[in-house]
Design a protein around this motif. Structure first.
Motif, PDB file in Angstrom:
ATOM      1  N   SER A 162      49.585  30.788  21.370  1.00 28.68           N
ATOM      2  CA  SER A 162      50.822  30.015  21.227  1.00 28.68           C
ATOM      3  C   SER A 162      52.017  30.895  20.897  1.00 28.68           C
ATOM      4  N   GLN A 163      51.755  32.073  20.341  1.00 27.70           N
ATOM      5  CA  GLN A 163      52.827  32.992  19.973  1.00 27.70           C
ATOM      6  C   GLN A 163      53.191  33.947  21.120  1.00 27.70           C
ATOM      7  N   GLY A 164      52.468  33.861  22.230  1.00 25.90           N
ATOM      8  CA  GLY A 164      52.705  34.752  23.354  1.00 25.90           C
ATOM      9  C   GLY A 164      53.910  34.345  24.187  1.00 25.90           C
ATOM     10  N   LYS A 165      54.216  35.176  25.172  1.00 28.51           N
ATOM     11  CA  LYS A 165      55.318  34.886  26.088  1.00 28.51           C
ATOM     12  C   LYS A 165      54.774  34.172  27.320  1.00 28.51           C
ATOM     13  N   SER A 166      55.346  33.018  27.636  1.00 31.71           N
ATOM     14  CA  SER A 166      54.843  32.190  28.743  1.00 31.71           C
ATOM     15  C   SER A 166      53.315  32.091  28.654  1.00 31.71           C
ATOM     16  N   PRO A 167      52.801  31.599  27.522  1.00 30.46           N
ATOM     17  CA  PRO A 167      51.359  31.630  27.260  1.00 30.46           C
ATOM     18  C   PRO A 167      50.576  30.693  28.164  1.00 30.46           C
ATOM     19  N   ARG A 168      49.368  31.139  28.486  1.00 29.63           N
ATOM     20  CA  ARG A 168      48.580  30.416  29.487  1.00 29.63           C
ATOM     21  C   ARG A 168      47.091  30.523  29.163  1.00 29.63           C
ATOM     22  N   ILE A 169      46.383  29.429  29.367  1.00 33.98           N
ATOM     23  CA  ILE A 169      44.923  29.399  29.244  1.00 33.98           C
ATOM     24  C   ILE A 169      44.355  29.035  30.602  1.00 33.98           C
ATOM     25  N   VAL A 170      43.437  29.859  31.094  1.00 33.07           N
ATOM     26  CA  VAL A 170      42.807  29.636  32.396  1.00 33.07           C
ATOM     27  C   VAL A 170      41.324  29.337  32.170  1.00 33.07           C
ATOM     28  N   ILE A 171      40.843  28.291  32.813  1.00 31.74           N
ATOM     29  CA  ILE A 171      39.425  27.914  32.715  1.00 31.74           C
ATOM     30  C   ILE A 171      38.846  27.891  34.127  1.00 31.74           C
ATOM     31  N   THR A 172      37.728  28.569  34.311  1.00 32.78           N
ATOM     32  CA  THR A 172      37.121  28.686  35.634  1.00 32.78           C
ATOM     33  C   THR A 172      36.073  27.614  35.855  1.00 32.78           C
ATOM     34  N   SER A 173      36.257  26.838  36.911  1.00 34.34           N
ATOM     35  CA  SER A 173      35.301  25.800  37.281  1.00 34.34           C
ATOM     36  C   SER A 173      34.627  26.200  38.597  1.00 34.34           C
ATOM     37  N   SER A 174      34.242  25.223  39.383  1.00 36.70           N
ATOM     38  CA  SER A 174      33.515  25.473  40.629  1.00 36.70           C
ATOM     39  C   SER A 174      33.552  24.208  41.479  1.00 36.70           C
ATOM     40  N   MET A 175      33.362  24.384  42.780  1.00 42.75           N
ATOM     41  CA  MET A 175      33.189  23.210  43.640  1.00 42.75           C
ATOM     42  C   MET A 175      31.985  22.386  43.215  1.00 42.75           C
ATOM     43  N   ALA A 176      31.071  23.010  42.473  1.00 42.67           N
ATOM     44  CA  ALA A 176      29.883  22.293  41.992  1.00 42.67           C
ATOM     45  C   ALA A 176      30.245  21.133  41.086  1.00 42.67           C
ATOM     46  N   HIS A 177      31.460  21.124  40.529  1.00 43.97           N
ATOM     47  CA  HIS A 177      31.835  20.008  39.647  1.00 43.97           C
ATOM     48  C   HIS A 177      31.786  18.675  40.389  1.00 43.97           C
TER      49      HIS A 177
END
Length: 304
Positions: A139-154
């Motif tokens: 939250s303290q970062g610049k343009s902060p981002r969280i990436v979560i990897t999924s799959s077509m299997a979902h």
């Protein structure tokens, strides 16, 4: 501006930005770390094995001598390891992007160090715990981002709330698909909560399509021997499979709640673009239920 036909060549300069990439010693994580470091980012490489991480860092530096890399010991199948890694990363001057890439696919039924079915435990619960523990830092970062990897299997996944740890029955593919649906339920619920809290952090997801990585190590040998010679016809290389990951992690004008995957052959291969998850991945009640269970199992509660 919508992201279309995104490849590694579209990653903008990353000088000054700090990424924590899980599973960074091979496959999509390695390829993503290599590109990001080559664009000037400091990359923290979350890996179980220091030996493999050291080899991976040496390989990156062979191509990018100035690469700013750091090994962070991380086992997503061990909550103690996750907490230790989060504490280490929290001591960094900054963290802008958490790239949750690490995962396992279709092993025989095993349990994590904490007694969770391994695919659900590593792919979802480990990711959930690490993200929650690092949320304040990000939250303290610049343009902060969280990436979560999924799959077509979902698409074929179902959350078995009555047998969350596969103690009654176990299907390698079924539990993999369940974990990948859980990843998207997590991302969309995180997105909703971040927006409601007015957080600067955005949450996005990606999938690699069909990529030639070590994830397939648990496929039957006969399947591998039959399809490997033809793989280039219907599979991305690991480097190509990382394009949606890079779009999610470093693409410009990305918005919270977006999901990125390959653009061709039914999302199997090709440059990255925004894609759509199945509607069940966006359902609010199952997402809230999964969130509550995940907090209870991991002991990690998000400060939102």
């Amino acid at each position: 501006m919508t992201i279309r036909n995104f490849t590694d060549k579209d990653v903008p300069d990353q000088s000054g930005r700090v990424y924590f990439v899980t599973g960074a010693n091979s496959g999509l994580g390695y390829e993503s770390a290599k590109v990001l470091a080559g664009k000037g980012a400091r990359v923290l490489m979350g890996c179980r094995s220091e030996e493999k991480a050291t080899t991976a860092m040496a390989n990156i530096r062979d191509e990018q001598p100035e690469a700013d890399l750091r090994f962070v010991r991380l086992d997503l199948g061990n909550l103690k390891s996750i907490r230790a890694a989060a504490k280490l990363v929290a001591k960094e001057p900054r963290l802008d992007v958490l790239l949750n890439n690490a995962g396992i696919m279709m092993p025989p039924r095993e349990e994590t160090s904490d007694g969770f079915e391994s695919q659900f435990g590593v792919n979802h619960l480990g990711t959930f715990a690490l993200t929650g523990l690092l949320l304040d830092k990000i939250s303290q970062g610049k343009s902060p981002r969280i990436v979560i990897t999924s799959s077509m299997a979902h698409r074929s996944g179902q959350i078995d709330f009555d047998d969350i740890n596969a103690q009654k029955s176990y299907s390698r593919w079924g539990r993999y698909a369940m974990s990948k649906l859980a990843n998207l339920l997590h991302m969309y619920e995180l997105d909703r909560r971040l927006r409601a809290a007015g957080s600067p952090v955005i949450a996005v997801a990606c999938h690699p399509g069909v990529a030639d990585t070590e994830l397939a190590r648990n496929f039957p040998d006969v399947m591998v021997s039959l399809f490997r010679p033809l793989s280039s016809l219907f599979m991305n290389s690991a480097a190509q499979g990382a394009w949606p990951t890079l779009a999610a992690a470093a693409g410009e004008n990305v918005e919270s709640g977006q999901y990125f995957g390959p653009s061709r052959n039914g999302e199997w291969v090709g440059p990255a673009r925004e894609v759509q998850a199945r509607s069940k991945a966006k359902r609010i009640e199952p997402a809230k239920k999964l969130w509550d269970i995940s907090e209870e199992l991991t002991g990690v509660r998000y400060t939102l």
